[in-house]
Design a protein around this motif. Structure first.
Motif, PDB file in Angstrom:
ATOM      1  N   ARG A 184       6.278   8.531 -47.679  1.00 13.73           N
ATOM      2  CA  ARG A 184       6.507   9.508 -46.622  1.00 13.73           C
ATOM      3  C   ARG A 184       6.122  10.919 -47.079  1.00 13.73           C
ATOM      4  NH1 ARG A 184       7.844   5.204 -45.106  1.00 13.73           N
ATOM      5  NH2 ARG A 184       9.288   4.624 -43.447  1.00 13.73           N
ATOM      6  N   ASP A 185       6.220  11.146 -48.385  1.00 16.54           N
ATOM      7  CA  ASP A 185       6.029  12.513 -48.884  1.00 16.54           C
ATOM      8  C   ASP A 185       5.127  12.521 -50.112  1.00 16.54           C
ATOM      9  OD1 ASP A 185       7.691  11.133 -50.576  1.00 16.54           O
ATOM     10  OD2 ASP A 185       9.053  12.816 -50.936  1.00 16.54           O
TER      11      ASP A 185
ATOM     12  N   ARG B 130      13.988   1.238 -51.215  1.00 12.21           N
ATOM     13  CA  ARG B 130      14.665   0.025 -50.759  1.00 12.21           C
ATOM     14  C   ARG B 130      15.390  -0.657 -51.925  1.00 12.21           C
ATOM     15  NH1 ARG B 130      13.108  -2.156 -45.804  1.00 12.21           N
ATOM     16  NH2 ARG B 130      11.658  -0.815 -44.694  1.00 12.21           N
TER      17      ARG B 130
ATOM     18  N   SER C   4       6.081   3.230 -52.521  1.00 11.13           N
ATOM     19  CA  SER C   4       7.258   4.031 -52.873  1.00 11.13           C
ATOM     20  C   SER C   4       8.450   3.673 -51.982  1.00 11.13           C
ATOM     21  CB  SER C   4       6.948   5.520 -52.794  1.00 11.13           C
ATOM     22  OG  SER C   4       6.700   5.891 -51.459  1.00 11.13           O
TER      23      SER C   4
ATOM     24  N   ARG D  82      16.082  10.974 -54.751  1.00 14.18           N
ATOM     25  CA  ARG D  82      14.658  11.314 -54.632  1.00 14.18           C
ATOM     26  C   ARG D  82      14.128  11.861 -55.957  1.00 14.18           C
ATOM     27  NH1 ARG D  82      13.336  10.500 -49.597  1.00 14.18           N
ATOM     28  NH2 ARG D  82      11.194  11.096 -50.034  1.00 14.18           N
TER      29      ARG D  82
ATOM     30  N   ARG E  13      15.689  14.832 -42.142  1.00 16.54           N
ATOM     31  CA  ARG E  13      16.532  15.070 -43.315  1.00 16.54           C
ATOM     32  C   ARG E  13      16.082  16.340 -44.037  1.00 16.54           C
ATOM     33  NH1 ARG E  13      13.750  10.193 -46.031  1.00 16.54           N
ATOM     34  NH2 ARG E  13      11.911  11.214 -46.836  1.00 16.54           N
TER      35      ARG E  13
ATOM     36  N   ARG F 299      14.988   5.224 -37.607  1.00 16.32           N
ATOM     37  CA  ARG F 299      14.551   5.536 -38.967  1.00 16.32           C
ATOM     38  C   ARG F 299      13.582   6.736 -38.952  1.00 16.32           C
ATOM     39  NH1 ARG F 299      12.060   2.444 -43.043  1.00 16.32           N
ATOM     40  NH2 ARG F 299      11.271   0.845 -41.649  1.00 16.32           N
TER      41      ARG F 299
ATOM     42  N   ASP G 145      14.214   9.983 -41.005  1.00 14.25           N
ATOM     43  CA  ASP G 145      13.244  10.342 -42.047  1.00 14.25           C
ATOM     44  C   ASP G 145      12.621  11.717 -41.776  1.00 14.25           C
ATOM     45  OD1 ASP G 145      13.760   7.920 -43.197  1.00 14.25           O
ATOM     46  OD2 ASP G 145      11.915   6.946 -42.506  1.00 14.25           O
TER      47      ASP G 145
HETATM   48  O1   DC Z   1       7.837   2.478 -46.078  1.00 14.70           O
HETATM   49  P1   DC Z   1       9.222   1.831 -45.892  1.00 14.70           P
HETATM   50  O2   DC Z   1       9.517   1.578 -44.442  1.00 14.70           O
HETATM   51  O3   DC Z   1       9.385   0.605 -46.735  1.00 14.70           O
HETATM   52  O4   DC Z   1      10.257   2.916 -46.420  1.00 14.70           O
HETATM   53  C1   DC Z   1      11.630   2.698 -46.411  1.00 14.70           C
HETATM   54  C2   DC Z   1      12.406   3.988 -46.325  1.00 14.70           C
HETATM   55  O5   DC Z   1      12.269   4.725 -47.539  1.00 14.70           O
HETATM   56  C3   DC Z   1      12.010   4.928 -45.210  1.00 14.70           C
HETATM   57  O6   DC Z   1      12.853   4.776 -44.095  1.00 14.70           O
HETATM   58  C4   DC Z   1      12.129   6.303 -45.799  1.00 14.70           C
HETATM   59  C5   DC Z   1      12.182   6.111 -47.262  1.00 14.70           C
HETATM   60  N1   DC Z   1      11.029   6.654 -47.977  1.00 14.70           N
HETATM   61  C6   DC Z   1      11.065   7.961 -48.333  1.00 14.70           C
HETATM   62  O7   DC Z   1      12.007   8.644 -48.005  1.00 14.70           O
HETATM   63  N2   DC Z   1      10.048   8.501 -49.058  1.00 14.70           N
HETATM   64  C7   DC Z   1       8.992   7.757 -49.405  1.00 14.70           C
HETATM   65  N3   DC Z   1       8.007   8.298 -50.122  1.00 14.70           N
HETATM   66  C8   DC Z   1       8.939   6.395 -49.025  1.00 14.70           C
HETATM   67  C9   DC Z   1       9.971   5.872 -48.295  1.00 14.70           C
END
Ligand code: DC
Length: 433
Positions: free
Chosen positions: A130-131, A40, A35, A109, A176, A169, A173
């Protein structure tokens, strides 16, 4: 409600969750969805359009107006945005810098979460982010939070040759307002600082089975032959000698799959290649060699101990293909040179269909690898050895599905081999690709 099994893998940047999620998906035979790559992709798109990422309204509008198409290619998620494939750009510095901002825009999102849920309607998936456990699929019983100490995470990113402001980051992250990085209360937390990828995957597999996930993976065969003392000695000596004389190094060894059937596919430059390629794996892998090589009493005694299997001829010979299929069906790993023979001029050569046939018969995953410098060190036909640096770069594993082999025949085999060769060609000496 998703109709398939969803495994949620959340965690901070560089915690190892991508490698773990990929390897887990492969073991389970599930699709892998990244995700973060979706956020990205949108970030890249917004930057491409020259918009200011500090203006949430502009970012939201641009996302709404873009045509986002999500599908699965080779069991992995891929997103097209306005018909562009942003994959090559996802790790660029400006994307790294802007992605936290873009992903904090609630409308972005909302749009991407809908696409993520779409994957869950189509397939069994391992989804990393992340979520995923807290927001995208709160109802899945299979949630994991993968973590590692900040020092280990910074080291991992550096080893990938990437500059990434991990601490910044993380802060963005976690703080927020929209879906911050939180640990879902029912997630199992795994610290990967001192674990290998396979070690983490083993832990997750155990928990999944305990939670009642029906696991019947075709790649669950333990295989993974341990090294006998001869193999270990050959393995260690070849590495030490190569490190001293050829400044030998292997980049992205962490991408190697350490269990189950596996084809290591590498370009072929010299007689040094097999022992050096063997060093990319922690387990004893199998090599094919022409029967006549074993005619000499010494080699006939030693080579079988080094997992060398005699065949009539290397390359696309029938006995060679049969031997490869037998090795893979036993859950073991083997080295294959898709080009069939050593290069004469140092350049990559066209792929032969033999590898494709073996893939079609076994569906074994392939780890593409590219060797650099072995031609300069010991060119084919040359009697001279030069102390030229040698590097092997390990690429991301390629997973094949039934869809890839729905048809059979030489053309299909040729295309499969070419796909592998193309991945080899993408690898560069600085570890990209
Ligand atoms: O896993 P990654 O480092 O490629 O993720 C890039 C950015 O995307 C990360 O800084 C936060 C965001 N992200 C997010 O907010 N929710 C997710 N489910 C996955 C990534």
């Amino acid at each position: 409600m998703p109709t398939h099994h969803i495994i949620a893998i959340d965690g901070p940047a560089a915690s190892g969750k991508s490698s773990v999620a990929r390897a887990l998906a492969q073991r389970l035979g599930f699709s892998y969805v990244n995700s973060g790559a979706m956020y990205r992709a949108v970030t890249w798109h917004v930057l491409q359009r020259g918009l200011n990422v500090h203006e949430p309204a502009a970012v939201a509008t641009a996302t709404e107006q873009s045509r986002i198409v999500c599908d699965l290619v080779d069991n992995q998620s891929r997103m097209l945005i306005d018909d562009h494939d942003p994959t090559p750009h996802l790790r660029e510095d400006d994307v790294n810098r802007a992605v936290s901002l873009v992903s904090s825009v609630p409308r972005v999102r909302e749009i991407l979460v809908a696409h993520m849920r779409g994957y869950g309607k189509k397939e069994n998936v391992v989804m990393e982010g992340r979520d995923i456990g807290s927001v995208v699929f709160p109802e899945t019983p299979f949630k994991f939070y993968i973590d590692a100490s900040p020092e280990v995470r910074v080291r991992r990113r550096l080893a990938e040759g990437q500059r990434d402001e991990i601490a910044a980051r993380d802060r963005a992250d976690s703080s927020r307002v929209a879906s911050p990085l939180v640990i879902a209360p029912d997630a199992a937390v795994i610290d990967t600082s001192a674990l290998t990828i396979d070690g983490v995957v083993d832990q997750i597999m155990q928990r999944l089975v305990a939670k009642g996930l029906p696991v019947h993976s075709q790649t669950a065969t333990p295989g993974g032959q341990r090294m006998n003392p001869y193999y270990w000695l050959g393995y260690t000596l070849s590495r030490l000698l190569a490190q001293s004389f050829f400044r030998f190094r292997i980049m992205h060894r962490e991408r190697m799959i350490q269990s189950g059937p596996l084809i290591l596919a590498m370009n072929h430059q010299s007689f040094f290649d097999p022992p050096l390629a063997g060093n990319a794996s922690n387990r004893a892998i199998f090599f094919l060699a022409r029967k006549t090589l074993l005619d000499h009493w010494f080699w006939g005694w030693l080579l079988p101990k080094l997992n060398v299997i005699p065949v009539d001829q290397e390359g696309s010979d029938r006995s060679a293909l049969k031997a490869l299929i037998r090795i893979l069906r036993a859950g073991e790993a083997t080295l294959v040179f898709p080009e069939g023979a050593r290069t004469l001029d140092g350049n990559l050569q066209p792929a032969q269909p033999g590898l494709g046939l073996v893939i079609a018969k076994t569906l074994a995953p392939v780890v593409p690898m590219r060797i650099f410098g072995a031609h300069e060190a010991w060119a084919r036909g040359s009697k001279k050895i030069r102390l030229h640096p040698i590097t092997i770069v390990v690429g991301h594993p390629i997973f094949f599905t039934q869809a890839d082999i729905a048809e059979r025949g030489k053309d299909v085999y040729q295309r499969l081999s070419e796909r592998v060769m193309n991945e080899i060609a993408k690898l560069t000496i600085d570890g990209n690709g």
